[in-house]
Structures are given as structure tokens and as C-alpha cells.
Design a protein around this motif. Structure first.
Motif, short mmCIF file in Angstrom:
data_model
loop_
_atom_site.label_atom_id
_atom_site.label_comp_id
_atom_site.label_asym_id
_atom_site.label_seq_id
_atom_site.Cartn_x
_atom_site.Cartn_y
_atom_site.Cartn_z
N TYR A 15 0.88 -1.18 0.00
CA TYR A 15 0.00 0.00 0.00
C TYR A 15 0.91 1.22 0.00
O TYR A 15 1.64 1.47 0.96
CB TYR A 15 -0.91 0.00 1.22
CG TYR A 15 -2.15 0.83 1.06
CD1 TYR A 15 -3.40 0.24 0.94
CD2 TYR A 15 -2.08 2.22 1.00
CE1 TYR A 15 -4.54 1.00 0.79
CE2 TYR A 15 -3.21 2.98 0.84
CZ TYR A 15 -4.45 2.37 0.73
OH TYR A 15 -5.58 3.13 0.57
N ALA A 16 0.87 1.99 -1.09
CA ALA A 16 1.78 3.12 -1.27
C ALA A 16 1.17 4.40 -0.71
O ALA A 16 0.00 4.70 -0.96
CB ALA A 16 2.10 3.30 -2.75
N VAL A 17 1.98 5.15 0.04
CA VAL A 17 1.56 6.44 0.61
C VAL A 17 2.54 7.51 0.11
O VAL A 17 3.68 7.56 0.58
CB VAL A 17 1.55 6.40 2.15
CG1 VAL A 17 1.09 7.74 2.71
CG2 VAL A 17 0.66 5.27 2.66
N PRO A 18 2.12 8.35 -0.82
CA PRO A 18 3.03 9.41 -1.31
C PRO A 18 3.34 10.42 -0.20
O PRO A 18 2.47 10.76 0.61
CB PRO A 18 2.23 10.06 -2.44
CG PRO A 18 1.19 9.05 -2.82
CD PRO A 18 0.86 8.32 -1.57
N ASN A 19 4.58 10.90 -0.18
CA ASN A 19 4.96 11.89 0.84
C ASN A 19 4.70 13.30 0.33
O ASN A 19 4.37 13.52 -0.83
CB ASN A 19 6.44 11.71 1.23
CG ASN A 19 7.38 11.90 0.05
OD1 ASN A 19 6.97 12.27 -1.04
ND2 ASN A 19 8.66 11.65 0.28
N GLN A 20 4.86 14.25 1.23
CA GLN A 20 4.70 15.67 0.90
C GLN A 20 6.09 16.31 0.82
O GLN A 20 6.97 16.00 1.63
CB GLN A 20 3.85 16.36 1.98
CG GLN A 20 2.50 15.69 2.23
CD GLN A 20 1.63 15.67 0.99
OE1 GLN A 20 1.50 16.68 0.29
NE2 GLN A 20 1.02 14.52 0.71
N ARG A 21 6.25 17.24 -0.14
CA ARG A 21 7.58 17.82 -0.39
C ARG A 21 7.51 19.35 -0.35
O ARG A 21 7.58 20.02 -1.39
CB ARG A 21 8.09 17.34 -1.75
CG ARG A 21 8.22 15.82 -1.83
CD ARG A 21 8.58 15.35 -3.22
NE ARG A 21 7.51 15.58 -4.19
CZ ARG A 21 6.49 14.74 -4.38
NH1 ARG A 21 6.40 13.62 -3.67
NH2 ARG A 21 5.57 15.02 -5.28
N PRO A 22 7.37 19.90 0.84
CA PRO A 22 7.29 21.37 0.93
C PRO A 22 8.59 22.08 0.55
O PRO A 22 8.57 23.25 0.15
CB PRO A 22 6.94 21.62 2.40
CG PRO A 22 7.42 20.41 3.12
CD PRO A 22 7.26 19.27 2.16
N TYR A 23 9.73 21.38 0.67
CA TYR A 23 11.03 21.98 0.35
C TYR A 23 11.69 21.31 -0.85
O TYR A 23 12.90 21.46 -1.07
CB TYR A 23 11.97 21.89 1.57
CG TYR A 23 11.38 22.51 2.82
CD1 TYR A 23 11.34 23.89 2.98
CD2 TYR A 23 10.85 21.71 3.82
CE1 TYR A 23 10.79 24.47 4.12
CE2 TYR A 23 10.30 22.27 4.96
CZ TYR A 23 10.27 23.65 5.11
OH TYR A 23 9.72 24.21 6.24
N GLY A 24 10.91 20.56 -1.61
CA GLY A 24 11.46 19.88 -2.78
C GLY A 24 11.75 18.42 -2.49
O GLY A 24 11.46 17.89 -1.41
N TYR A 25 12.33 17.75 -3.47
CA TYR A 25 12.61 16.32 -3.35
C TYR A 25 13.76 16.06 -2.37
O TYR A 25 14.76 16.79 -2.35
CB TYR A 25 12.97 15.73 -4.72
CG TYR A 25 11.76 15.56 -5.63
CD1 TYR A 25 11.02 14.39 -5.62
CD2 TYR A 25 11.37 16.58 -6.49
CE1 TYR A 25 9.92 14.22 -6.45
CE2 TYR A 25 10.28 16.43 -7.33
CZ TYR A 25 9.55 15.24 -7.30
OH TYR A 25 8.46 15.10 -8.11
N CYS A 26 13.58 15.01 -1.57
CA CYS A 26 14.63 14.45 -0.71
C CYS A 26 15.16 15.41 0.35
O CYS A 26 16.28 15.21 0.87
CB CYS A 26 15.81 13.97 -1.57
SG CYS A 26 15.34 12.70 -2.77
N VAL A 27 14.39 16.42 0.72
CA VAL A 27 14.81 17.35 1.78
C VAL A 27 13.62 17.64 2.69
O VAL A 27 12.62 18.22 2.23
CB VAL A 27 15.36 18.68 1.20
CG1 VAL A 27 15.78 19.61 2.34
CG2 VAL A 27 16.53 18.43 0.27
N ASP A 28 13.74 17.24 3.94
CA ASP A 28 12.71 17.53 4.94
C ASP A 28 11.29 17.25 4.41
O ASP A 28 10.40 18.11 4.47
CB ASP A 28 12.81 18.99 5.40
CG ASP A 28 14.10 19.25 6.18
OD1 ASP A 28 14.66 18.29 6.73
OD2 ASP A 28 14.55 20.41 6.21
#
Length: 232
Positions: A117-130
Motif C-alpha cells: 500500500y503506497a503512501v506518497p509523501n509531501q515535499r514542501p522543500y522539494g525532493y529528498c529534503v525535509d
């Protein structure tokens, strides 16, 4: 390309729900990327997740508490091959994976047919950072696997087992007392014959009344009484 990745993730989750895959808590793995950790944090959770001091500056603390609450395994996806090896382990029956859509698509294709079951993350500062994640989505994914397993385990065992490759024999119904012949109407039961039958075309003869004991004599005028003759 990002739109295709999102569609692929949505389709995967739909197929996972339709499969209704169940997993006990000990067989469920919660996998999240290391970029969820605060970039200023000095704790090295890639090698040992227990090094997290749970300061609350990132969602690692919440994910750890969630794994303890439901009794599931948790791991950090520090690399693609290491994460895939962990996912494909025999003891893992279901996976809740948190990552960006691009990484999710790559991992889902490599780990097929594992239930993920895939849960996409949120990227307020762009990819791969916080990066961040909605905890409600994670809880929903965990409950999908665990709650389904609990519901099935609570069901009582079936007493009668059906042998493999054989259809269950249907129980014969008890024969009805009055059978109806195919193509014929059921014969109506004859009513008991009436004591007095009425002849067709004739009126029924009225019963004679019993004779009156005392007959009434036809009315007659009373005879006049004769006066006695007077003597001379």
C-alpha cells in the motif's frame, strides 16, 4: 512523467484493496525514506532507527509510536536494493511504503506481486529534503492490512469442510405428501356426498310437515237451541 507516476500509484492501491490481502501485525512492514528525518538532526537513524531521540521535529517520532501501537515492523529505506531485499523477505506479508511517486513506482514494479500500500509523501522543500507525510493516510493503510486480518481471525471455524475438487452434495428435500405430476393439474379431493341430492332440473321436494294432533273442525254455525213446548 509525474502524472504517470501518480496514476500508477493510485492503480496499485486500487488493486491492493481489491485483492483484500490480510496480514498479522508481526507480518506488516512500515517503510519510510530517510528524507523524512529533519536535515539538521545529527542522529544517524539509517543504521539504527532506535537512535532517534523523538524530539518531535520530524515525523520519525510519530511513525515509531505508530509501529509500537499496532505492533508492526518499521524500517528506513536507506537504499533501493536494501529496501527491496527487506520488502521481499518471506516473513513480510504486507508493506506500507512511504516515498515520492517516482520512487514508489520503481519499487512497486520491482516488488511485484508483493502486497504494498503506497503512501506518497509531501515535499514542501522539494525532493529528498525535509519531506513530510499525512499520518491519517499511514494509519488508513495500516488498518487496511491489520483490521482485515482481525476480522477474519474472529470468525468461527466452519464445521463442515468441502473436499478439494468436489462440489458439496446438496441435501435432498423431504418428499411432499401430495406430488404433482408434470403437465397435469393436481386432482382436487372429492367432497363427501351430500345426504340429500338434488335432481338436475327439478326443484327439491319440500318435506311434509307432521300432522297436527288436533284438527280444526270446519267452522259451522252453532245449532239454535229448541225452546221447550209449553204445556196446555
Amino acid at each position: 512523467m509525474e502524472i504517470i507516476d501518480k496514476k500508477f500509484v493510485s492503480l496499485n492501491n486500487l488493486m491492493t484493496r481489491l485483492r483484500k490481502k490480510k496480514s498479522p501485525p508481526e507480518g506488516l512492514l512500515l517503510l519510510f525514506p530517510h528524507c523524512i528525518q529533519n536535515s539538521k538532526c545529527k542522529q544517524n537513524i539509517k543504521h539504527d532507527i532506535n537512535e532517534c531521540i523523538r524530539c518531535g521535529k520530524c515525523k520519525v517520532k510519530d511513525l515509531l509510536e505508530l509501529s509500537e501501537e499496532y505492533g508492526i515492523s518499521i524500517a528506513v529505506a536507506s537504499g533501493g536494493r536494501i529496501a527491496l531485499k527487506r520488502v521481499m523477505a518471506k516473513e513480510v506479508q504486507g508493506v506500507v511504503a512511504i516515498a515520492c511517486e517516482k520512487e514508489l513506482r520503481t519499487g512497486l514494479m520491482a516488488a511485484m506481486p508483493k502486497a504494498i500500500y503506497a503512501v506518497p509523501n509531501q515535499r514542501p522543500y522539494g525532493y529528498c529534503v525535509d519531506t513530510d507525510v499525512y499520518m491519517d493516510d499511514v494509519i488508513k493503510a495500516i488498518k487496511f492490512f491489520v483490521k482485515s486480518y482481525e476480522k477474519d481471525s474472529d470468525k468461527p471455524a466452519v464445521k463442515e469442510k468441502v473436499e478439494a475438487g468436489k462440489k458439496p452434495v446438496a441435501k435432498k428435500k423431504t418428499a411432499a405428501k401430495g406430488k404433482v405430476v408434470a403437465g397435469k393439474r393436481p386432482v382436487a379431493k372429492k367432497k363427501p356426498a351430500a345426504k340429500e341430492k338434488v335432481v338436475a332440473g327439478k326443484r327439491p321436494v319440500a318435506k311434509k310437515k307432521p300432522a297436527v294432533k288436533e284438527k280444526v273442525v270446519a267452522k259451522k254455525r252453532p245449532a239454535a237451541k229448541r225452546k221447550p213446548k209449553s204445556l196446555p
